[in-house]
Each structure stands twice: as structure tokens, then as C-alpha cells.
Design a protein around this motif. Sequence first.
Motif, PDB file in Angstrom:
ATOM      1  N   ARG A   1       0.777  -1.150  -0.081  1.00  0.00           N
ATOM      2  CA  ARG A   1       0.104  -0.172  -0.229  1.00  0.00           C
ATOM      3  C   ARG A   1       0.783   1.432  -0.047  1.00  0.00           C
ATOM      4  N   VAL A   2       1.999   1.264   0.987  1.00  0.00           N
ATOM      5  CA  VAL A   2       2.848   2.204   0.887  1.00  0.00           C
ATOM      6  C   VAL A   2       3.432   2.667  -0.614  1.00  0.00           C
ATOM      7  N   PHE A   3       3.915   1.361  -1.362  1.00  0.00           N
ATOM      8  CA  PHE A   3       4.764   1.715  -2.456  1.00  0.00           C
ATOM      9  C   PHE A   3       3.580   2.131  -3.537  1.00  0.00           C
ATOM     10  N   ARG A   4       2.239   1.655  -3.406  1.00  0.00           N
ATOM     11  CA  ARG A   4       1.299   2.179  -4.408  1.00  0.00           C
ATOM     12  C   ARG A   4       1.021   3.722  -4.055  1.00  0.00           C
ATOM     13  N   ALA A   5       0.927   4.237  -2.859  1.00  0.00           N
ATOM     14  CA  ALA A   5       0.955   5.613  -2.482  1.00  0.00           C
ATOM     15  C   ALA A   5       2.099   6.402  -3.255  1.00  0.00           C
ATOM     16  N   LEU A   6       3.131   5.872  -2.952  1.00  0.00           N
ATOM     17  CA  LEU A   6       4.315   6.537  -3.652  1.00  0.00           C
ATOM     18  C   LEU A   6       4.351   6.343  -5.151  1.00  0.00           C
ATOM     19  N   GLY A   7       3.459   5.736  -5.848  1.00  0.00           N
ATOM     20  CA  GLY A   7       3.597   5.437  -7.193  1.00  0.00           C
ATOM     21  C   GLY A   7       4.642   4.634  -7.655  1.00  0.00           C
ATOM     22  N   VAL A   8       5.017   3.662  -6.875  1.00  0.00           N
ATOM     23  CA  VAL A   8       6.031   2.664  -7.113  1.00  0.00           C
ATOM     24  C   VAL A   8       5.362   1.376  -7.737  1.00  0.00           C
ATOM     25  N   SER A   9       5.521   0.910  -8.874  1.00  0.00           N
ATOM     26  CA  SER A   9       4.738  -0.319  -9.466  1.00  0.00           C
ATOM     27  C   SER A   9       5.468  -1.385  -8.707  1.00  0.00           C
ATOM     28  N   ASP A  10       4.599  -2.586  -8.682  1.00  0.00           N
ATOM     29  CA  ASP A  10       5.064  -3.643  -8.332  1.00  0.00           C
ATOM     30  C   ASP A  10       6.506  -4.136  -8.857  1.00  0.00           C
ATOM     31  N   GLU A  11       6.408  -4.087 -10.158  1.00  0.00           N
ATOM     32  CA  GLU A  11       7.737  -4.528 -10.972  1.00  0.00           C
ATOM     33  C   GLU A  11       9.051  -3.579 -10.561  1.00  0.00           C
ATOM     34  N   GLU A  12       8.644  -2.324 -10.255  1.00  0.00           N
ATOM     35  CA  GLU A  12       9.710  -1.374  -9.929  1.00  0.00           C
ATOM     36  C   GLU A  12      10.075  -1.630  -8.510  1.00  0.00           C
ATOM     37  N   ALA A  13       9.220  -1.848  -7.570  1.00  0.00           N
ATOM     38  CA  ALA A  13       9.504  -2.406  -6.427  1.00  0.00           C
ATOM     39  C   ALA A  13      10.461  -3.458  -6.372  1.00  0.00           C
ATOM     40  N   ALA A  14      10.019  -4.549  -7.152  1.00  0.00           N
ATOM     41  CA  ALA A  14      10.650  -5.908  -7.161  1.00  0.00           C
ATOM     42  C   ALA A  14      12.080  -5.494  -7.756  1.00  0.00           C
ATOM     43  N   ALA A  15      12.282  -4.988  -8.594  1.00  0.00           N
ATOM     44  CA  ALA A  15      13.504  -4.631  -9.299  1.00  0.00           C
ATOM     45  C   ALA A  15      14.629  -3.745  -8.234  1.00  0.00           C
ATOM     46  N   ARG A  16      14.003  -2.901  -7.510  1.00  0.00           N
ATOM     47  CA  ARG A  16      14.984  -1.988  -6.552  1.00  0.00           C
ATOM     48  C   ARG A  16      15.079  -3.072  -5.471  1.00  0.00           C
ATOM     49  N   PHE A  17      13.992  -3.455  -4.796  1.00  0.00           N
ATOM     50  CA  PHE A  17      14.107  -4.057  -3.449  1.00  0.00           C
ATOM     51  C   PHE A  17      13.885  -5.485  -3.385  1.00  0.00           C
ATOM     52  N   GLY A  18      13.684  -6.301  -4.481  1.00  0.00           N
ATOM     53  CA  GLY A  18      13.406  -7.435  -4.547  1.00  0.00           C
ATOM     54  C   GLY A  18      14.028  -8.349  -3.453  1.00  0.00           C
ATOM     55  N   PHE A  19      15.221  -8.069  -3.316  1.00  0.00           N
ATOM     56  CA  PHE A  19      16.066  -9.103  -2.084  1.00  0.00           C
ATOM     57  C   PHE A  19      15.483  -8.884  -0.805  1.00  0.00           C
ATOM     58  N   LEU A  20      15.008  -7.841  -0.533  1.00  0.00           N
ATOM     59  CA  LEU A  20      14.622  -7.201   0.978  1.00  0.00           C
ATOM     60  C   LEU A  20      12.910  -7.824   0.809  1.00  0.00           C
ATOM     61  N   LEU A  21      12.227  -7.637  -0.350  1.00  0.00           N
ATOM     62  CA  LEU A  21      10.920  -7.939   0.033  1.00  0.00           C
ATOM     63  C   LEU A  21      10.935  -9.398  -0.145  1.00  0.00           C
ATOM     64  N   GLY A  22      11.627 -10.158  -0.693  1.00  0.00           N
ATOM     65  CA  GLY A  22      11.785 -11.598  -0.813  1.00  0.00           C
ATOM     66  C   GLY A  22      11.882 -12.275   0.618  1.00  0.00           C
ATOM     67  N   ALA A  23      12.880 -11.433   1.119  1.00  0.00           N
ATOM     68  CA  ALA A  23      13.525 -11.974   2.628  1.00  0.00           C
ATOM     69  C   ALA A  23      12.292 -11.992   3.639  1.00  0.00           C
ATOM     70  N   PHE A  24      11.232 -11.006   3.354  1.00  0.00           N
ATOM     71  CA  PHE A  24      10.311 -10.718   4.305  1.00  0.00           C
ATOM     72  C   PHE A  24       9.434 -11.819   4.173  1.00  0.00           C
ATOM     73  N   ARG A  25       9.393 -12.541   3.184  1.00  0.00           N
ATOM     74  CA  ARG A  25       8.474 -13.591   2.911  1.00  0.00           C
ATOM     75  C   ARG A  25       8.717 -14.866   3.818  1.00  0.00           C
ATOM     76  N   TYR A  26       9.835 -14.672   4.197  1.00  0.00           N
ATOM     77  CA  TYR A  26      10.230 -15.740   4.961  1.00  0.00           C
ATOM     78  C   TYR A  26      10.166 -15.653   6.713  1.00  0.00           C
ATOM     79  N   GLY A  27       9.124 -14.776   7.067  1.00  0.00           N
ATOM     80  CA  GLY A  27       9.146 -14.761   8.464  1.00  0.00           C
ATOM     81  C   GLY A  27       9.851 -13.478   9.143  1.00  0.00           C
TER      82      GLY A  27
END
Length: 527
Positions: free
Chosen positions: A437-463
Motif C-alpha cells: 500500500r505504501v509503494f502504491r501511494a508512492l507511485g512505485v509499481s510492483d515491478e519497480e519495487a521488485a527490481a529495486r528492493f526484491g531481495f529485501l521484499l523476498g526476505a520478508f516472505r520468510y518470516g
Amino acid sequence: MQCVVDHAHDLRSEYVLRITGTVRQRPEGTANANLPTGEVEVGDCEVEVLSTAEPPAFPISDRIEADETVRMKYRYLDLRRDRMQRNLRIRARVNAALRRSMEQQGFVEIETPLLWTPTPEGAREFLVPSRLQPGSQYVLPQSPQIAKQLLMVAGFDRYYQIARCLRDEDLRADRQFEFSQLDVEASFVEPEDIYGFIGEAVADATEAVTGTRPDIERLPYSEAMERFGVDKPDLRFAMELTELTEVFSATGFKAFQAQCIKGIRVAGGSQEFGRNKLDALTDRAKSLGAKGLVWMRVKAGGELESPVAKFLSAGEQQALHKEMGAHPGDLLLLVADERRRVQEVLGQLRLDLGKPPVSEGPYRFVWVTDFPMFDGRDDAGHPVAAHHPFTMPHPDDVDLLDSDPLAVRSQAYDLVLNGWELGSGSIRIHRSDIQARVFRALGVSDEEAAARFGFLLGAFRYGAPPHGGFAVGLDRLTAILAGEDNIREVIAFPKASSGVDPMTGAPKPVDARVLADVGLRTLPPPT
RNA sequence: GGUCCUGUGGUGCAGUUUGGAGUGCACGCCGGCCUGUCAAGCCGGAGGUCGCGAGUUCAAAUCUCGUCAGGACCGCCA
């Protein structure tokens, strides 16, 4: 220490000597109470010259302030001066006290990479070309932000590091390319926990230098802006902004028919500020973006002397007098405009007129809390993150993210000391739905977020545990504790404001062959 | 990218406003003397592209423009 030598030696200043002798009381009449060692001397000295010295390029003395260019070029001589010896030793004490404090509080020091990955957005990063992957670049981290959040995912629930950060932005009195932070992150924490950890460490460091343990006050961001006009208030002096909007809510005076009117009171200032100085103040206010500046002198009988007094009703003048707490001889300065503009202009005038020198006065630490989540909008109309995009919104405001983003408070906070921002931190987002929701508010697309911070967002999937942290600027803290108004004075080998190191001459061109090794070619210098 | 301040022997300053010979002060340096001094003292001496380049003028450290360097600030620093 004075040495008594029997035979003549050719000794000059800055020679390096070995002197052997016997410490003894000075003879009757030769003691000097002005010196720490004035009661004693070394007698029957044997002198050995270990190293001769050319006359230094500038006097090595605290009494004479040499030119910055020369000091920097011969920094190793500059550092011999008492002032610099003292400053760097203060820095070491601050450093040691912070480490000791964090260790005692159960934090684990973990180093993070200097060769990091680009994360476009935020400060401009220094590039490091890769030899093994020609054409690709590492960057030097502007902070260990993402690394320390990954350490939270990794289960190191209390991390700290005295970290070097690098930002390729223009230099200032309080900004160098590289600077040091006490970097902290902890899991399962709320802002109160962070205030506790950091407050303890900073108080320990301050006590280690000054011998006195400071209190740390609290001030919500909105209150700081209303009362001081800045988000990093210097609490050593008052001259607070007085709210006057209500006083003039029904005024007939056009210039005061504005969203917001505030004033500051310069105690006893009506004498000191003649027309020239008032004109200069008005120019200053205009250069800060004000439409104008209304000044009023408070006369002996309490009446107001001002070019605009005749436009104000007696009731308005009375109410103004009362709200401002005016005394005869005071100077009142009023600005009417949009609220934010009024705050900015008067906040700066307050500093211009009242800020004591950095070396003066008590240490007034203050937590500035509840920062807004976003600060204005970008050209595309998207809100701009005030802190960074991983900052957790205030729990009461999450539902405003879509409807009224600029009203969303964040769980972000700054630590401020005597008008300097010492550092900032926040509770981070650990839930992917809120992050989305924050990325959406900032106008950052899912693809963009994944490209920039994918390794962090990925890590957050593991608890990912709930977590938050802070970073304290060591250079700034040390400078203030040392009474210096420029962080260069607490850095052994700083850069000039052009980014050049006058001692080494860096940065320098390198051989084309060396560049080719890392897959680079330089452009001709811009004309 | 912009605004402002500064630039004068090795160092720190004055001189620039109001153009008139590189004038002055303090420190340092070199030589000599003296010396229980401690920011030592006394005598003598050397040391200058007045940041650099143009321009105005009979004449520029001084006025104008440009430029370089240092500093402060704005922009920038999520």
C-alpha cells in the motif's frame, strides 16, 4: 615540561628529541604557577636528536588560526595542535562510550558490506566499477539500512555497528562525503524501546565527554513546527513562534487576511533595530519566501509603533500585545502567509536573531516524534516519502494511505541536539500488504519495487519480525560535544567543500589501462 | 546550477571605502649578542607576480569584468 641542559644544542621547533634526565623541584624563584608542570623540571639532561624538522608551513599553535587550505594540505601538522588532539580524543571517547553502552544493552556488532548494490532513489551513490564483471558497478552504501533489516530477518534481534556511510552530495559544515553513524536495529520494538536504547547510548557518550548526564526531551513534529518553525529545534533559547491567526481572524488589514499569522518577540530589540536593520530583516524574510515582514516596536506606554499599526483595530493591538507577552522595548516580527511558509520564515529568523554559538550553553537533546509519512508531492503528483519507503505508518493512520496520504503520520523520529539533526529512525514495515500500500501511494509499481528492493521484499516472505531502528551521526554529536561548528574539526582527514582532499590531491585521473580493466572509459571534461 | 564572504613575503593581519613608489604591525626564517628561561630578550638581515587574466586610467593591492582556490548558505542530502 621544562628541561635544563648544560651544553648548547642546535635545537629547533618540531625536532623530535630523546631527553634523559632527573625530575626535580624547580629552584627557588623559578617555579611558574601558570603551567601544569611549573613546579618541576628535568635536570642534568642528555639530549639526542632523533629527527630534525623544517620550519612548519604554519605555526603549530592554538593561538593562531591558519588558513583552511594550508591546514588541510598539511593536515598531519594541523593535527599536532592541541585543539585537534583534543577533538580527536573526544571522538574516540564518544566512540568507545557508544560501543560500551550498546554492548551492555545486549546488542551485537555486525559489519555490513561496503561494496553494495545500487538502490536508486535517495542520496546519490558513489560507484565502484567491477573488474570481474566489467561494465557493472557496486555502490558504496549511503547507509546500512537494508542490510540491517535483513539481519532482523536473520534473527539477530539486536544489531549495532559504528558504520561508515557514503553519499555523493554537496558538502556542508555538517556534511562530508563519508561520515560515521552509530547504526542500530532491533526486533519486536516500539518507538519507546528505541528512545530507550539510543537515549542510553547518547547519554553515556555525552557523560563520558562532559561528566554530566543529559536529559532527553520529547516534542511531536507538528508541535516543533508550530513553536519553532523547524523540525530540528534549538531549545537553548526561547523566542518561540506565537500563534496569532485567531487574533486577526476578522481583520480589515489585507496583508493579515491569510491562512496563518505568527510572530516572534525579540526581547528589548526595538532599540537595536533601526530602519537599516529592519530593512535587512525584511529582505531576509523575503529571500526566505515571505511576501513581507511586519515589524512593531513596543513603546513605553505599551502602544505599538509600526507602519501598519494604523490598519489594526485597538482590540487587535491589545490581543496581539497580550498573546506575544510584549514588554516595552521589545521588537515584534510578524509574518502572514500559508502556514508552512510562516513556520519556515519565522523559524529561520528566530535562528538568525537568537541562536547561540555551538560551543555555548547546555546540551538540549530532544526526540522529535510522529513525523509525517510523506512530505509534499513530486512532479507526477505522488507523495514523496519523508523518511524512506520502509517506514511504518502510524497505526491510527493506515487507512488514510489512499484517501489522504499527506495526513498520514509515520512511526519515524529524529534525535535533535541544539538545533542539529543528530539522526533519525523509524519502525519499519514488516508486512507485505502494508508495504504494497505504501509503494502504491508512492507511485512505485510492483515491478519497480521488485527490481529495486526484491531481495529485501523476498526476505520478508520468510518470516520477518516487527523491527525498527535508528542511526546517530557521530561526527555531528562529536562536533557539538567538542564545541566545534564544523565536522571537519572532528575528522582526521576531511575533504574540502569542493570534495577534493588538498593533502593527497584526490580525486585524480587514472591511467586508461586501469580504467579499461574495469570496463570504463572517461568522457572528455565538460566544457 | 545559484547567492554571499575571503585571497597582500613562510604564517596571521592592517592597507582597498576616497587609485599616487610594495607602505606598516606581529610571528616565523637567517646572522650576531645575551640568557634561570618558560609566547624569552636585544641588534642586524633576507624574504612580495598584492591568487590569476583582461579592462578603465598618466597611474591599479585599491575601480570594472572574467577566472581559480578556500569558506558559509540555497538547490541537493529518500
